[in-house]
Design an enzyme around this catalytic site. Sequence first.
Site, PDB file in Angstrom:
ATOM      1  N   LYS A  13       0.827  -1.214   0.000  1.00  0.00           N
ATOM      2  CA  LYS A  13       0.000   0.000   0.000  1.00  0.00           C
ATOM      3  C   LYS A  13       0.862   1.266   0.000  1.00  0.00           C
ATOM      4  O   LYS A  13       0.641   2.190  -0.774  1.00  0.00           O
ATOM      5  CB  LYS A  13      -0.934   0.015   1.227  1.00  0.00           C
ATOM      6  CG  LYS A  13      -1.850  -1.192   1.315  1.00  0.00           C
ATOM      7  CD  LYS A  13      -2.756  -1.143   2.530  1.00  0.00           C
ATOM      8  CE  LYS A  13      -2.050  -1.134   3.878  1.00  0.00           C
ATOM      9  NZ  LYS A  13      -1.269  -2.375   4.136  1.00  0.00           N
ATOM     10  N   ARG A  88      -8.900   0.891   9.915  1.00  0.00           N
ATOM     11  CA  ARG A  88      -8.489  -0.492  10.186  1.00  0.00           C
ATOM     12  C   ARG A  88      -9.509  -1.217  11.053  1.00  0.00           C
ATOM     13  O   ARG A  88      -9.310  -2.397  11.345  1.00  0.00           O
ATOM     14  CB  ARG A  88      -7.153  -0.485  10.930  1.00  0.00           C
ATOM     15  CG  ARG A  88      -5.908  -0.759  10.070  1.00  0.00           C
ATOM     16  CD  ARG A  88      -4.708  -0.577  10.975  1.00  0.00           C
ATOM     17  NE  ARG A  88      -3.534  -1.312  10.572  1.00  0.00           N
ATOM     18  CZ  ARG A  88      -2.540  -0.799   9.848  1.00  0.00           C
ATOM     19  NH1 ARG A  88      -2.613   0.426   9.393  1.00  0.00           N
ATOM     20  NH2 ARG A  88      -1.478  -1.515   9.581  1.00  0.00           N
ATOM     21  N   ARG A 122      11.431  -6.309   4.334  1.00  0.00           N
ATOM     22  CA  ARG A 122      11.291  -4.846   4.255  1.00  0.00           C
ATOM     23  C   ARG A 122      12.389  -4.158   5.080  1.00  0.00           C
ATOM     24  O   ARG A 122      12.690  -4.556   6.203  1.00  0.00           O
ATOM     25  CB  ARG A 122       9.912  -4.416   4.766  1.00  0.00           C
ATOM     26  CG  ARG A 122       9.760  -2.896   4.810  1.00  0.00           C
ATOM     27  CD  ARG A 122       8.311  -2.448   4.849  1.00  0.00           C
ATOM     28  NE  ARG A 122       7.583  -2.902   6.014  1.00  0.00           N
ATOM     29  CZ  ARG A 122       6.268  -2.727   6.177  1.00  0.00           C
ATOM     30  NH1 ARG A 122       5.541  -2.135   5.240  1.00  0.00           N
ATOM     31  NH2 ARG A 122       5.666  -3.169   7.265  1.00  0.00           N
ATOM     32  N   ARG A 155      12.074  -2.547  10.712  1.00  0.00           N
ATOM     33  CA  ARG A 155      11.102  -2.088  11.703  1.00  0.00           C
ATOM     34  C   ARG A 155      10.920  -3.152  12.779  1.00  0.00           C
ATOM     35  O   ARG A 155      10.911  -4.338  12.495  1.00  0.00           O
ATOM     36  CB  ARG A 155       9.762  -1.808  11.022  1.00  0.00           C
ATOM     37  CG  ARG A 155       9.662  -0.422  10.448  1.00  0.00           C
ATOM     38  CD  ARG A 155       8.462  -0.237   9.528  1.00  0.00           C
ATOM     39  NE  ARG A 155       7.205  -0.747  10.058  1.00  0.00           N
ATOM     40  CZ  ARG A 155       6.040  -0.618   9.438  1.00  0.00           C
ATOM     41  NH1 ARG A 155       5.965   0.001   8.267  1.00  0.00           N
ATOM     42  NH2 ARG A 155       4.933  -1.105   9.962  1.00  0.00           N
ATOM     43  N   ARG A 166       0.487  -9.192  13.818  1.00  0.00           N
ATOM     44  CA  ARG A 166      -0.171  -8.227  12.934  1.00  0.00           C
ATOM     45  C   ARG A 166      -1.102  -8.910  11.950  1.00  0.00           C
ATOM     46  O   ARG A 166      -2.137  -8.369  11.612  1.00  0.00           O
ATOM     47  CB  ARG A 166       0.883  -7.413  12.182  1.00  0.00           C
ATOM     48  CG  ARG A 166       1.561  -6.415  13.114  1.00  0.00           C
ATOM     49  CD  ARG A 166       2.871  -5.973  12.569  1.00  0.00           C
ATOM     50  NE  ARG A 166       2.693  -5.078  11.465  1.00  0.00           N
ATOM     51  CZ  ARG A 166       3.558  -4.950  10.467  1.00  0.00           C
ATOM     52  NH1 ARG A 166       4.635  -5.676  10.440  1.00  0.00           N
ATOM     53  NH2 ARG A 166       3.332  -4.093   9.523  1.00  0.00           N
TER      54      ARG A 166
HETATM   55  P1  ADP Z   1       1.750  -1.905   7.759  1.00  0.00           P
HETATM   56  O1  ADP Z   1       1.289  -1.206   6.528  1.00  0.00           O
HETATM   57  O2  ADP Z   1       3.022  -2.615   7.589  1.00  0.00           O
HETATM   58  O3  ADP Z   1       0.688  -2.713   8.427  1.00  0.00           O
HETATM   59  P2  ADP Z   1       1.547   0.619   9.156  1.00  0.00           P
HETATM   60  O4  ADP Z   1       2.712   1.462   8.952  1.00  0.00           O
HETATM   61  O5  ADP Z   1       0.303   0.910   8.373  1.00  0.00           O
HETATM   62  O6  ADP Z   1       2.037  -0.864   8.900  1.00  0.00           O
HETATM   63  O7  ADP Z   1       1.130   0.583  10.675  1.00  0.00           O
HETATM   64  C1  ADP Z   1       2.059   0.322  11.691  1.00  0.00           C
HETATM   65  C2  ADP Z   1       1.360   0.242  13.035  1.00  0.00           C
HETATM   66  O8  ADP Z   1       0.767   1.510  13.345  1.00  0.00           O
HETATM   67  C3  ADP Z   1       0.204  -0.747  13.145  1.00  0.00           C
HETATM   68  O9  ADP Z   1       0.656  -2.071  13.386  1.00  0.00           O
HETATM   69  C4  ADP Z   1      -0.549  -0.172  14.327  1.00  0.00           C
HETATM   70  O10 ADP Z   1       0.108  -0.427  15.556  1.00  0.00           O
HETATM   71  C5  ADP Z   1      -0.444   1.323  14.064  1.00  0.00           C
HETATM   72  N1  ADP Z   1      -1.550   1.798  13.217  1.00  0.00           N
HETATM   73  C6  ADP Z   1      -1.444   2.285  11.956  1.00  0.00           C
HETATM   74  N2  ADP Z   1      -2.650   2.621  11.470  1.00  0.00           N
HETATM   75  C7  ADP Z   1      -3.543   2.343  12.450  1.00  0.00           C
HETATM   76  C8  ADP Z   1      -4.967   2.436  12.558  1.00  0.00           C
HETATM   77  N3  ADP Z   1      -5.722   2.901  11.543  1.00  0.00           N
HETATM   78  N4  ADP Z   1      -5.531   2.059  13.716  1.00  0.00           N
HETATM   79  C9  ADP Z   1      -4.816   1.603  14.752  1.00  0.00           C
HETATM   80  N5  ADP Z   1      -3.472   1.455  14.713  1.00  0.00           N
HETATM   81  C10 ADP Z   1      -2.846   1.822  13.570  1.00  0.00           C
HETATM   82  P1  ADP Z   2       2.343  -1.822   3.197  1.00  0.00           P
HETATM   83  O1  ADP Z   2       2.364  -0.320   3.142  1.00  0.00           O
HETATM   84  O2  ADP Z   2       1.100  -2.398   2.587  1.00  0.00           O
HETATM   85  O3  ADP Z   2       2.614  -2.372   4.554  1.00  0.00           O
HETATM   86  P2  ADP Z   2       4.880  -1.643   1.725  1.00  0.00           P
HETATM   87  O4  ADP Z   2       4.560  -0.722   0.608  1.00  0.00           O
HETATM   88  O5  ADP Z   2       5.692  -1.122   2.852  1.00  0.00           O
HETATM   89  O6  ADP Z   2       3.539  -2.357   2.254  1.00  0.00           O
HETATM   90  O7  ADP Z   2       5.613  -2.924   1.071  1.00  0.00           O
HETATM   91  C1  ADP Z   2       6.065  -4.017   1.884  1.00  0.00           C
HETATM   92  C2  ADP Z   2       7.382  -4.534   1.355  1.00  0.00           C
HETATM   93  O8  ADP Z   2       7.180  -5.150   0.071  1.00  0.00           O
HETATM   94  C3  ADP Z   2       8.450  -3.466   1.112  1.00  0.00           C
HETATM   95  O9  ADP Z   2       9.701  -4.013   1.424  1.00  0.00           O
HETATM   96  C4  ADP Z   2       8.337  -3.134  -0.372  1.00  0.00           C
HETATM   97  O10 ADP Z   2       9.592  -2.722  -0.918  1.00  0.00           O
HETATM   98  C5  ADP Z   2       7.911  -4.471  -0.955  1.00  0.00           C
HETATM   99  N1  ADP Z   2       6.971  -4.328  -2.082  1.00  0.00           N
HETATM  100  C6  ADP Z   2       5.965  -3.442  -2.209  1.00  0.00           C
HETATM  101  N2  ADP Z   2       5.278  -3.609  -3.340  1.00  0.00           N
HETATM  102  C7  ADP Z   2       5.874  -4.676  -3.965  1.00  0.00           C
HETATM  103  C8  ADP Z   2       5.625  -5.364  -5.194  1.00  0.00           C
HETATM  104  N3  ADP Z   2       4.622  -4.997  -5.994  1.00  0.00           N
HETATM  105  N4  ADP Z   2       6.429  -6.401  -5.508  1.00  0.00           N
HETATM  106  C9  ADP Z   2       7.435  -6.779  -4.689  1.00  0.00           C
HETATM  107  N5  ADP Z   2       7.721  -6.167  -3.516  1.00  0.00           N
HETATM  108  C10 ADP Z   2       6.950  -5.136  -3.152  1.00  0.00           C
END
Ligand code: ADP
Ligand code: ADP
Length: 209
Positions: A13, A88, A122, A155, A166
Amino acid sequence: MNLVFLGPPGAGKGTIASEAKSTFDIPHISTGDLFRSNIKGGTELGKQVQAILASGDLVPDSVTIAMVEQRLGEADAQKGFILDGFPRTIAQADALEGMRKVDAVINFVLDREQIVARLSGRRVCKSTGRTYHVLYNPPKVEGIDDETGEALIQREDDKPEAILNRLNVYEAQTEPLIAYYRAKNLLIDIDASPSPEVVLASLVKALGK
Ligand code: ADP
Ligand code: ADP
């Protein structure tokens, strides 16, 4: 255009949003990034949420909703936005309805094996939030940010125990939003498994832009 990016952690995303924001000329609002910048800045909010983020649990709805409401009130978000990682929970989605009209919800579809592979590889630059992957999107020099030259980190919540938590949290609390938005006719499923270029192209096509 007011967009929501929905999908499991690691689905890509943030990667797609950081491209789509210039394609559509709207800001990318990531609640995860907002929390992490508060933690880094040592704010009251940051202190409150630090341990929660490390464990992979969700920050309480009231705290998250207040932060998003404030961010959506800023000038750049008046022309539209990409909300990445919010809502979420159903309570957050109900709250968003009272704030702004959502035009489309993009559901990033990816199987569990690929989710785990993406999360565990990542790496991020702490100061800029730029995201890499050890295999799929490596930096030019291993372990180093291409632009700032800083060391990349993993992270805390991308370590194995937190990843598992998660995914469980996602299934229990966030996945119900798929049916919620499908019922409102807002949901667009996107196959998140191809390269970022292909995923972005299918997003642009699906939105008819
Ligand atoms: P990812 O896309 O890898 O799941 P995010 O960067 O979106 O991770 O979120 C990291 C953390 O931030 C989540 O695991 C949660 O602890 C917190 N968080 C992010 N967005 C929300 C939300 N909408 N509601 C509650 N907690 C959130
Ligand atoms: P989210 O925001 O949904 O948690 P990220 O954008 O941080 O996900 O992507 C998660 C991991 O996967 C990162 O290490 C990123 O570089 C990799 N990634 C993202 N999109 C792709 C894709 N289309 N193909 C392969 N790897 C990807």
